[in-house]
Design a protein around this motif. Structure first.
Motif, PDB file in Angstrom:
ATOM      1  N   VAL A  19      34.214  41.436  34.534  1.00 29.68           N
ATOM      2  CA  VAL A  19      35.645  41.586  34.800  1.00 29.68           C
ATOM      3  C   VAL A  19      36.436  41.399  33.510  1.00 29.68           C
ATOM      4  N   ALA A  22      36.221  44.513  31.429  1.00 24.45           N
ATOM      5  CA  ALA A  22      37.052  45.592  31.983  1.00 24.45           C
ATOM      6  C   ALA A  22      38.523  45.372  31.658  1.00 24.45           C
ATOM      7  N   VAL A  23      38.993  44.145  31.801  1.00 25.41           N
ATOM      8  CA  VAL A  23      40.406  43.851  31.518  1.00 25.41           C
ATOM      9  C   VAL A  23      40.687  43.984  30.025  1.00 25.41           C
ATOM     10  N   ILE A  29      42.821  45.936  36.293  1.00 26.67           N
ATOM     11  CA  ILE A  29      41.865  46.416  37.285  1.00 26.67           C
ATOM     12  C   ILE A  29      42.668  46.879  38.498  1.00 26.67           C
ATOM     13  N   LEU A  32      38.222  47.909  42.800  1.00 31.48           N
ATOM     14  CA  LEU A  32      36.881  47.333  42.738  1.00 31.48           C
ATOM     15  C   LEU A  32      36.074  47.982  43.852  1.00 31.48           C
ATOM     16  N   ALA A  69      37.484  39.387  40.134  1.00 27.25           N
ATOM     17  CA  ALA A  69      38.498  40.427  39.946  1.00 27.25           C
ATOM     18  C   ALA A  69      39.784  40.167  40.723  1.00 27.25           C
ATOM     19  N   TYR A  72      43.335  39.871  39.110  1.00 26.33           N
ATOM     20  CA  TYR A  72      43.765  41.125  38.484  1.00 26.33           C
ATOM     21  C   TYR A  72      44.132  42.164  39.542  1.00 26.33           C
TER      22      TYR A  72
END
Length: 131
Positions: A19, A22-23, A29, A32, A69, A72
């Motif tokens: 996570v 990805a951020v 995000i 998911l 996640a 986010y």
């Protein structure tokens, strides 16, 4: 495309690292999609303790990544999409699927609870005839 390999989704710290990556790379995000699973079919008398723990424990995959996640997803008013199975809602006489059915029913219940907890911030759903 970015990648974090290997990433063991049964480990909370690795889910958090995924996570975070990805951020860091994408800035946020929005979606998911939990699609990692294992199908295992056997009758009650034939399921070993190890098989039961392996199959039903797969719900950790969804839990750990969703938990990492979640902040986010709340910030972006994002979406959680979980894959389940018809076995989560019904039984089939010719298919020994106790562990699979139990695990998938857990995913359905988890998704319903996520939808309630995410009310007005995160949308959670299961795409299929299960919805």
């Amino acid at each position: 495309m970015i990648s974090l390999q290997p990433c063991h989704l049964t480990e909370p710290s690795e889910c958090q690292a995924l996570v975070d990556l990805a951020v860091r790379e994408c800035g946020r995000i929005d979606v998911l999609f939990n699609n990692a699973a294992m199908a295992y079919f056997n009758w009650l008398e034939d399921i070993t303790n190890e098989e039961w723990n392996a199959i039903c424990g797969r719900n950790r995959l969804v839990f750990f990544l969703t938990r990492a996640a979640w902040p986010y997803l709340k910030a972006s008013h994002g979406v959680v999409v979980n894959t389940a199975s018809l076995n989560g809602l019904m039984s089939f006489k010719t298919l020994g699927s106790l562990a699979h059915t139990t695990a998938k029913a857990g995913i359905i219940g988890m998704t319903r609870q996520l939808a309630m907890e995410g009310e007005n911030t995160v949308f959670a759903q299961i795409p299929s005839p299960l919805a």
